[in-house]
Scaffold this motif. Sequence first.
Motif, PDB file in Angstrom:
ATOM      1  N   LYS A  27     -12.185  -0.882  -3.372  1.00  0.00           N
ATOM      2  CA  LYS A  27     -11.417  -1.778  -4.238  1.00  0.00           C
ATOM      3  C   LYS A  27     -10.966  -2.998  -3.442  1.00  0.00           C
ATOM      4  O   LYS A  27     -10.483  -2.891  -2.314  1.00  0.00           O
ATOM      5  CB  LYS A  27     -10.190  -1.067  -4.824  1.00  0.00           C
ATOM      6  CG  LYS A  27     -10.535   0.140  -5.666  1.00  0.00           C
ATOM      7  CD  LYS A  27     -11.221  -0.273  -6.946  1.00  0.00           C
ATOM      8  CE  LYS A  27     -11.496   0.953  -7.809  1.00  0.00           C
ATOM      9  NZ  LYS A  27     -12.351   0.666  -8.922  1.00  0.00           N
ATOM     10  N   LEU A  28     -11.114  -4.171  -4.031  1.00  0.00           N
ATOM     11  CA  LEU A  28     -10.826  -5.429  -3.353  1.00  0.00           C
ATOM     12  C   LEU A  28      -9.404  -5.473  -2.793  1.00  0.00           C
ATOM     13  O   LEU A  28      -9.196  -5.892  -1.655  1.00  0.00           O
ATOM     14  CB  LEU A  28     -11.064  -6.609  -4.294  1.00  0.00           C
ATOM     15  CG  LEU A  28     -10.816  -7.998  -3.704  1.00  0.00           C
ATOM     16  CD1 LEU A  28     -11.751  -8.262  -2.522  1.00  0.00           C
ATOM     17  CD2 LEU A  28     -10.987  -9.057  -4.781  1.00  0.00           C
ATOM     18  N   PHE A  29      -8.422  -5.049  -3.585  1.00  0.00           N
ATOM     19  CA  PHE A  29      -7.037  -5.104  -3.126  1.00  0.00           C
ATOM     20  C   PHE A  29      -6.864  -4.365  -1.799  1.00  0.00           C
ATOM     21  O   PHE A  29      -6.314  -4.907  -0.838  1.00  0.00           O
ATOM     22  CB  PHE A  29      -6.085  -4.511  -4.178  1.00  0.00           C
ATOM     23  CG  PHE A  29      -4.659  -4.452  -3.708  1.00  0.00           C
ATOM     24  CD1 PHE A  29      -3.847  -5.568  -3.785  1.00  0.00           C
ATOM     25  CD2 PHE A  29      -4.147  -3.286  -3.151  1.00  0.00           C
ATOM     26  CE1 PHE A  29      -2.531  -5.523  -3.328  1.00  0.00           C
ATOM     27  CE2 PHE A  29      -2.840  -3.224  -2.696  1.00  0.00           C
ATOM     28  CZ  PHE A  29      -2.037  -4.345  -2.782  1.00  0.00           C
ATOM     29  N   PHE A  30      -7.315  -3.131  -1.739  1.00  0.00           N
ATOM     30  CA  PHE A  30      -7.133  -2.319  -0.535  1.00  0.00           C
ATOM     31  C   PHE A  30      -7.963  -2.855   0.622  1.00  0.00           C
ATOM     32  O   PHE A  30      -7.509  -2.865   1.769  1.00  0.00           O
ATOM     33  CB  PHE A  30      -7.462  -0.856  -0.816  1.00  0.00           C
ATOM     34  CG  PHE A  30      -6.502  -0.227  -1.768  1.00  0.00           C
ATOM     35  CD1 PHE A  30      -5.203   0.056  -1.385  1.00  0.00           C
ATOM     36  CD2 PHE A  30      -6.878   0.064  -3.070  1.00  0.00           C
ATOM     37  CE1 PHE A  30      -4.292   0.626  -2.260  1.00  0.00           C
ATOM     38  CE2 PHE A  30      -5.978   0.628  -3.954  1.00  0.00           C
ATOM     39  CZ  PHE A  30      -4.681   0.912  -3.558  1.00  0.00           C
ATOM     40  N   LYS A  31      -9.156  -3.322   0.317  1.00  0.00           N
ATOM     41  CA  LYS A  31     -10.010  -3.881   1.360  1.00  0.00           C
ATOM     42  C   LYS A  31      -9.334  -5.088   2.007  1.00  0.00           C
ATOM     43  O   LYS A  31      -9.270  -5.203   3.238  1.00  0.00           O
ATOM     44  CB  LYS A  31     -11.358  -4.277   0.766  1.00  0.00           C
ATOM     45  CG  LYS A  31     -12.333  -4.813   1.779  1.00  0.00           C
ATOM     46  CD  LYS A  31     -13.671  -5.146   1.131  1.00  0.00           C
ATOM     47  CE  LYS A  31     -14.613  -5.700   2.170  1.00  0.00           C
ATOM     48  NZ  LYS A  31     -15.891  -6.076   1.626  1.00  0.00           N
ATOM     49  N   GLN A  69      -4.228   6.064  -4.848  1.00  0.00           N
ATOM     50  CA  GLN A  69      -4.789   6.226  -3.509  1.00  0.00           C
ATOM     51  C   GLN A  69      -5.607   5.000  -3.096  1.00  0.00           C
ATOM     52  O   GLN A  69      -6.305   4.409  -3.909  1.00  0.00           O
ATOM     53  CB  GLN A  69      -5.660   7.481  -3.439  1.00  0.00           C
ATOM     54  CG  GLN A  69      -4.863   8.761  -3.666  1.00  0.00           C
ATOM     55  CD  GLN A  69      -3.685   8.891  -2.701  1.00  0.00           C
ATOM     56  OE1 GLN A  69      -3.825   8.711  -1.503  1.00  0.00           O
ATOM     57  NE2 GLN A  69      -2.505   9.187  -3.244  1.00  0.00           N
ATOM     58  N   ALA A  70      -5.490   4.676  -1.821  1.00  0.00           N
ATOM     59  CA  ALA A  70      -6.230   3.541  -1.270  1.00  0.00           C
ATOM     60  C   ALA A  70      -7.727   3.821  -1.365  1.00  0.00           C
ATOM     61  O   ALA A  70      -8.211   4.808  -0.833  1.00  0.00           O
ATOM     62  CB  ALA A  70      -5.826   3.311   0.180  1.00  0.00           C
ATOM     63  N   ASP A  71      -8.413   2.969  -2.061  1.00  0.00           N
ATOM     64  CA  ASP A  71      -9.857   3.092  -2.239  1.00  0.00           C
ATOM     65  C   ASP A  71     -10.509   1.961  -1.477  1.00  0.00           C
ATOM     66  O   ASP A  71     -10.324   0.785  -1.803  1.00  0.00           O
ATOM     67  CB  ASP A  71     -10.199   3.024  -3.731  1.00  0.00           C
ATOM     68  CG  ASP A  71     -11.681   3.230  -4.006  1.00  0.00           C
ATOM     69  OD1 ASP A  71     -12.506   3.081  -3.074  1.00  0.00           O
ATOM     70  OD2 ASP A  71     -12.013   3.538  -5.164  1.00  0.00           O
ATOM     71  N   MET A 103       0.828  -1.212   0.000  1.00  0.00           N
ATOM     72  CA  MET A 103       0.000   0.000   0.000  1.00  0.00           C
ATOM     73  C   MET A 103       0.859   1.258   0.000  1.00  0.00           C
ATOM     74  O   MET A 103       0.505   2.262  -0.638  1.00  0.00           O
ATOM     75  CB  MET A 103      -0.971  -0.021   1.178  1.00  0.00           C
ATOM     76  CG  MET A 103      -2.064  -1.064   1.010  1.00  0.00           C
ATOM     77  SD  MET A 103      -3.387  -0.952   2.242  1.00  0.00           S
ATOM     78  CE  MET A 103      -2.538  -1.460   3.734  1.00  0.00           C
ATOM     79  N   PHE A 104       2.003   1.217   0.673  1.00  0.00           N
ATOM     80  CA  PHE A 104       2.927   2.353   0.691  1.00  0.00           C
ATOM     81  C   PHE A 104       3.479   2.623  -0.705  1.00  0.00           C
ATOM     82  O   PHE A 104       3.521   3.772  -1.160  1.00  0.00           O
ATOM     83  CB  PHE A 104       4.065   2.064   1.682  1.00  0.00           C
ATOM     84  CG  PHE A 104       5.084   3.149   1.776  1.00  0.00           C
ATOM     85  CD1 PHE A 104       4.801   4.347   2.416  1.00  0.00           C
ATOM     86  CD2 PHE A 104       6.354   2.981   1.235  1.00  0.00           C
ATOM     87  CE1 PHE A 104       5.745   5.359   2.507  1.00  0.00           C
ATOM     88  CE2 PHE A 104       7.310   3.982   1.321  1.00  0.00           C
ATOM     89  CZ  PHE A 104       7.004   5.181   1.955  1.00  0.00           C
ATOM     90  N   ILE A 105       3.875   1.576  -1.413  1.00  0.00           N
ATOM     91  CA  ILE A 105       4.399   1.740  -2.777  1.00  0.00           C
ATOM     92  C   ILE A 105       3.310   2.284  -3.710  1.00  0.00           C
ATOM     93  O   ILE A 105       3.561   3.174  -4.517  1.00  0.00           O
ATOM     94  CB  ILE A 105       4.992   0.423  -3.305  1.00  0.00           C
ATOM     95  CG1 ILE A 105       6.282   0.079  -2.549  1.00  0.00           C
ATOM     96  CG2 ILE A 105       5.253   0.498  -4.804  1.00  0.00           C
ATOM     97  CD1 ILE A 105       6.842  -1.296  -2.855  1.00  0.00           C
TER      98      ILE A 105
END
Length: 194
Positions: free
Chosen positions: A118-122, A113-115, A104-106
Amino acid sequence: MLKLYGSTTSPFVRRIRIWLANTQHEFVNLQIFAEQDREALIVKNPTMKIPMLEDEMDGKSQVIYDSRVIYRYLTDKFADPALSWEQENQLTLIDSANDSLVQMFILSNSDIQADEDKLFFKLQKERVNAVLVQLNEQVDSGLFSSWNYPSVCLYCLIDWIEFRKLHNMQGLTSLLEFHDENSQRIEVTATDPR
């Protein structure tokens, strides 16, 4: 001669730097997003990740990738006791939170931006939350009362979270107390990325 390649801000590198605090070694500080250092890294490490350890003995060079594998290599080299299965599980928890936060930092540094939708961020945020709650309970139960490799890794995770302001640590009082209790160790202050 041991040569550790990494950056001063990586929590995965820092754990090995702390672990090697009383062992003669050379630390090669790389700027892994700079072209010249990336080229130097790929020559020895096709994963292009840090840390990486190079052990030169008897004219031969052994290159080891990944902090967890480096730790196992050093344990074998110096005949230190192996981790218990409980400690291995602790490292898996720490590494999974670290991995999620690094990804998430990269992405954030790539202007993505973290949404929350969105499945990845969740999935990453769920993992980090669940792991930190579990680690908080383990600290509260005394499972990190010794300054051993899992404790070093936990410290590096918490300190990196605080340094980069990656997660709200509110309510994780045992983790924050653990961090405060170990923040003045000489090997910790000597490797502080700030």
